[in-house]
Design a protein around this motif. Structure first.
Motif, PDB file in Angstrom:
ATOM      1  N   LEU A 114       0.902  -1.229  -0.033  1.00 53.55           N
ATOM      2  CA  LEU A 114      -0.099   0.069   0.102  1.00 53.55           C
ATOM      3  C   LEU A 114       0.773   1.184   0.257  1.00 53.55           C
ATOM      4  O   LEU A 114       0.671   2.254  -0.678  1.00 53.55           O
ATOM      5  N   TYR A 115       1.993   1.238   0.666  1.00 57.20           N
ATOM      6  CA  TYR A 115       2.858   2.469   0.791  1.00 57.20           C
ATOM      7  C   TYR A 115       3.377   2.585  -0.503  1.00 57.20           C
ATOM      8  O   TYR A 115       3.346   3.800  -1.052  1.00 57.20           O
ATOM      9  N   ARG A 116       3.988   1.622  -1.195  1.00 59.22           N
ATOM     10  CA  ARG A 116       4.551   1.628  -2.505  1.00 59.22           C
ATOM     11  C   ARG A 116       3.599   2.311  -3.450  1.00 59.22           C
ATOM     12  O   ARG A 116       4.029   3.171  -4.295  1.00 59.22           O
ATOM     13  N   GLU A 117       2.430   1.783  -3.210  1.00 58.09           N
ATOM     14  CA  GLU A 117       1.401   2.596  -4.378  1.00 58.09           C
ATOM     15  C   GLU A 117       0.874   4.055  -3.980  1.00 58.09           C
ATOM     16  O   GLU A 117       0.651   4.721  -4.761  1.00 58.09           O
ATOM     17  N   SER A 118       1.400   4.481  -2.592  1.00 60.10           N
ATOM     18  CA  SER A 118       0.971   5.839  -2.484  1.00 60.10           C
ATOM     19  C   SER A 118       2.233   6.889  -2.600  1.00 60.10           C
ATOM     20  O   SER A 118       1.704   8.009  -2.722  1.00 60.10           O
ATOM     21  N   VAL A 119       3.551   6.490  -2.885  1.00 53.25           N
ATOM     22  CA  VAL A 119       4.476   7.293  -3.231  1.00 53.25           C
ATOM     23  C   VAL A 119       4.745   7.330  -4.409  1.00 53.25           C
ATOM     24  O   VAL A 119       4.693   6.259  -5.157  1.00 53.25           O
ATOM     25  N   GLU A 120       5.161   8.417  -5.048  1.00 52.16           N
ATOM     26  CA  GLU A 120       5.228   8.699  -6.620  1.00 52.16           C
ATOM     27  C   GLU A 120       6.468   8.051  -7.120  1.00 52.16           C
ATOM     28  O   GLU A 120       6.537   7.460  -8.222  1.00 52.16           O
ATOM     29  N   PHE A 121       7.491   7.842  -6.299  1.00 53.19           N
ATOM     30  CA  PHE A 121       8.751   7.294  -6.795  1.00 53.19           C
ATOM     31  C   PHE A 121       9.231   6.212  -5.794  1.00 53.19           C
ATOM     32  O   PHE A 121      10.228   6.527  -5.203  1.00 53.19           O
ATOM     33  N   PRO A 122       8.683   4.982  -5.579  1.00 53.33           N
ATOM     34  CA  PRO A 122       8.790   4.125  -4.596  1.00 53.33           C
ATOM     35  C   PRO A 122      10.290   3.669  -4.900  1.00 53.33           C
ATOM     36  O   PRO A 122      10.876   3.145  -3.655  1.00 53.33           O
ATOM     37  N   GLU A 123      10.920   3.441  -6.152  1.00 53.49           N
ATOM     38  CA  GLU A 123      11.900   2.894  -6.108  1.00 53.49           C
ATOM     39  C   GLU A 123      13.392   3.657  -5.659  1.00 53.49           C
ATOM     40  O   GLU A 123      14.322   3.343  -5.359  1.00 53.49           O
ATOM     41  N   TRP A 124      12.900   5.060  -5.313  1.00 54.76           N
ATOM     42  CA  TRP A 124      13.711   6.034  -4.551  1.00 54.76           C
ATOM     43  C   TRP A 124      13.622   6.213  -3.198  1.00 54.76           C
ATOM     44  O   TRP A 124      13.894   6.802  -2.491  1.00 54.76           O
ATOM     45  N   ASP A 125      12.448   5.484  -2.603  1.00 57.71           N
ATOM     46  CA  ASP A 125      12.172   5.818  -1.226  1.00 57.71           C
ATOM     47  C   ASP A 125      13.083   5.113  -0.385  1.00 57.71           C
ATOM     48  O   ASP A 125      13.855   3.901  -0.563  1.00 57.71           O
ATOM     49  N   ILE A 126      13.447   6.019   0.951  1.00 59.60           N
ATOM     50  CA  ILE A 126      14.568   5.587   1.565  1.00 59.60           C
ATOM     51  C   ILE A 126      13.922   4.435   2.755  1.00 59.60           C
ATOM     52  O   ILE A 126      14.657   3.594   3.329  1.00 59.60           O
ATOM     53  N   HIS A 127      12.510   4.202   2.966  1.00 58.80           N
ATOM     54  CA  HIS A 127      11.910   3.538   4.103  1.00 58.80           C
ATOM     55  C   HIS A 127      11.901   2.319   3.485  1.00 58.80           C
ATOM     56  O   HIS A 127      11.926   1.190   4.245  1.00 58.80           O
ATOM     57  N   LEU A 128      11.172   1.954   2.383  1.00 59.91           N
ATOM     58  CA  LEU A 128      10.978   0.616   1.825  1.00 59.91           C
ATOM     59  C   LEU A 128      11.974  -0.378   2.010  1.00 59.91           C
ATOM     60  O   LEU A 128      11.846  -1.492   2.521  1.00 59.91           O
ATOM     61  N   PRO A 129      13.257  -0.100   1.502  1.00 66.76           N
ATOM     62  CA  PRO A 129      14.471  -0.944   1.867  1.00 66.76           C
ATOM     63  C   PRO A 129      14.650  -1.227   3.133  1.00 66.76           C
ATOM     64  O   PRO A 129      14.973  -2.266   3.369  1.00 66.76           O
ATOM     65  N   ILE A 130      14.586  -0.499   4.040  1.00 66.38           N
ATOM     66  CA  ILE A 130      14.847  -0.887   5.604  1.00 66.38           C
ATOM     67  C   ILE A 130      13.891  -1.916   6.116  1.00 66.38           C
ATOM     68  O   ILE A 130      14.377  -2.857   6.534  1.00 66.38           O
ATOM     69  N   VAL A 131      12.628  -1.702   5.565  1.00 64.17           N
ATOM     70  CA  VAL A 131      11.574  -2.610   6.131  1.00 64.17           C
ATOM     71  C   VAL A 131      11.643  -3.821   5.486  1.00 64.17           C
ATOM     72  O   VAL A 131      11.546  -4.853   5.972  1.00 64.17           O
ATOM     73  N   HIS A 132      12.219  -4.060   4.152  1.00 60.78           N
ATOM     74  CA  HIS A 132      12.359  -4.965   3.414  1.00 60.78           C
ATOM     75  C   HIS A 132      13.563  -5.903   4.119  1.00 60.78           C
ATOM     76  O   HIS A 132      13.476  -7.121   4.171  1.00 60.78           O
ATOM     77  N   HIS A 133      14.390  -4.964   4.442  1.00 59.34           N
ATOM     78  CA  HIS A 133      15.630  -5.690   4.807  1.00 59.34           C
ATOM     79  C   HIS A 133      15.364  -6.246   6.479  1.00 59.34           C
ATOM     80  O   HIS A 133      15.786  -7.451   6.559  1.00 59.34           O
ATOM     81  N   PHE A 134      14.463  -5.756   7.190  1.00 61.00           N
ATOM     82  CA  PHE A 134      13.966  -6.234   8.450  1.00 61.00           C
ATOM     83  C   PHE A 134      13.320  -7.535   8.206  1.00 61.00           C
ATOM     84  O   PHE A 134      13.533  -8.630   8.742  1.00 61.00           O
ATOM     85  N   GLN A 135      12.352  -7.494   7.193  1.00 60.90           N
ATOM     86  CA  GLN A 135      11.574  -8.943   6.826  1.00 60.90           C
ATOM     87  C   GLN A 135      12.557  -9.969   6.480  1.00 60.90           C
ATOM     88  O   GLN A 135      12.546 -11.208   6.867  1.00 60.90           O
ATOM     89  N   SER A 136      13.551  -9.774   5.502  1.00 61.31           N
ATOM     90  CA  SER A 136      14.600 -10.644   5.284  1.00 61.31           C
ATOM     91  C   SER A 136      15.326 -11.107   6.323  1.00 61.31           C
ATOM     92  O   SER A 136      15.731 -12.100   6.465  1.00 61.31           O
ATOM     93  N   LEU A 137      15.921 -10.315   7.284  1.00 67.27           N
ATOM     94  CA  LEU A 137      16.547 -10.793   8.445  1.00 67.27           C
ATOM     95  C   LEU A 137      15.792 -11.770   9.312  1.00 67.27           C
ATOM     96  O   LEU A 137      16.309 -12.681   9.706  1.00 67.27           O
ATOM     97  N   ILE A 138      14.411 -11.584   9.538  1.00 67.02           N
ATOM     98  CA  ILE A 138      13.575 -12.406  10.325  1.00 67.02           C
ATOM     99  C   ILE A 138      13.494 -14.028   9.723  1.00 67.02           C
ATOM    100  O   ILE A 138      13.767 -14.875  10.136  1.00 67.02           O
ATOM    101  N   LEU A 139      13.313 -13.929   8.081  1.00 68.26           N
ATOM    102  CA  LEU A 139      13.290 -14.968   7.267  1.00 68.26           C
ATOM    103  C   LEU A 139      14.703 -15.570   7.254  1.00 68.26           C
ATOM    104  O   LEU A 139      14.955 -17.047   7.701  1.00 68.26           O
ATOM    105  N   ASP A 140      15.841 -14.989   7.416  1.00 69.85           N
ATOM    106  CA  ASP A 140      17.283 -15.431   7.252  1.00 69.85           C
ATOM    107  C   ASP A 140      17.531 -16.027   8.647  1.00 69.85           C
ATOM    108  O   ASP A 140      18.073 -16.949   8.572  1.00 69.85           O
ATOM    109  N   CYS A 141      17.028 -15.587   9.972  1.00 64.56           N
ATOM    110  CA  CYS A 141      17.334 -15.975  10.975  1.00 64.56           C
ATOM    111  C   CYS A 141      16.586 -17.627  11.103  1.00 64.56           C
ATOM    112  O   CYS A 141      16.839 -18.575  11.603  1.00 64.56           O
TER     113      CYS A 141
END
Length: 238
Positions: A114-141
């Motif tokens: 939903l957030y990705r759809e709400s921002v104009e340029f999601p590929e340049w967003d600073i927050h999305l990669p941080i959240v994705h990294h957090f999710q990936s760390l959970i799965l990696d653990c």
């Protein structure tokens, strides 16, 4: 550096980092999940995520665990540059139950979409990669504590997870409380099953959800407002 490791008794995970790591993660999650009532049908899941953020925020404030971590500064480097400095950094951490953190990873999928759809340029967003990294760390653990074939099933389930709109988040409490009562060996055996069941919303979940809805209807409350008739122990052996 943000890290996620399993706790000694396999009760949950320990989310660790310096102040800036944890604060950056919190700020990114706050931005992605939006404000209260932005997504009414996701409010229950938003509240669960905020519960995890609460622990992370208090960890960053030094209210949970504080430890010293080697920062890579060897004596040779100190001599080479001619200065005196500590060779350890202060890291903060907080523990989160396994079912809780797994559901957080699943629920954040909805919010990031939903957030990705709400921002104009999601590929340049600073927050999305941080959240994705957090999710990936959970799965990696998680990957380090389940069999490889089980992990592949979990990945598929998480990738295909249904929307958590109007999710009966009491189901997470149910698994949390069951998980706390288990032995370490029982936790290790059941973790992959719990991960898949949280994502799949199978018949057991649907039956559980209907029971919650029956309790919600007379009081005319939203499903996430119905409390689970059980209490967490004051102390958890992590």
């Amino acid at each position: 550096m943000l890290t996620i490791t399993a706790t000694p008794r396999h009760t949950g995970v320990k989310i660790s980092g310096d102040y800036f790591d944890l604060d950056e993660l919190n700020q990114a999650i706050y931005r992605v999940i939006g404000d209260e009532d932005d997504y009414y049908h996701l409010e229950g899941s938003r509240m669960r995520i905020l519960g995890v953020c609460y622990e992370i925020r208090h960890a960053a404030q030094g209210d949970r665990n504080v430890e010293s971590v080697f920062n890579g500064l060897h004596e040779q480097v100190k001599k080479q540059h001619g200065f005196i400095a500590p060779d350890k950094n202060v890291y903060f951490s907080a523990e989160i139950l396994w079912p809780e953190v797994l559901y957080t990873a699943i629920a954040l999928k909805n919010f990031t979409k939903l957030y990705r759809e709400s921002v104009e340029f999601p590929e340049w967003d600073i927050h999305l990669p941080i959240v994705h990294h957090f999710q990936s760390l959970i799965l990696d653990c998680l990957h380090g504590h389940v069999k490889e074939d089980e992990y592949q099933v979990i990945l598929k389930a998480f990738n295909q997870a249904a929307s958590v709109e109007d999710y009966a988040t009491q189901y997470v409490d149910y698994f949390n409380l069951q998980y706390i009562k288990m032995t370490k060996q029982q936790r290790e055996k059941s973790l992959s099953t719990i991960a898949v069941k949280l994502a799949n919303q199978d018949k057991d979940y649907q039956t559980f959800r209907q029971q919650v809805l029956k309790a919600a209807t007379p009081a005319k409350k939203a499903i996430h407002e119905i409390p689970l008739q059980a209490e967490y122990p004051e102390q958890i052996e992590w």
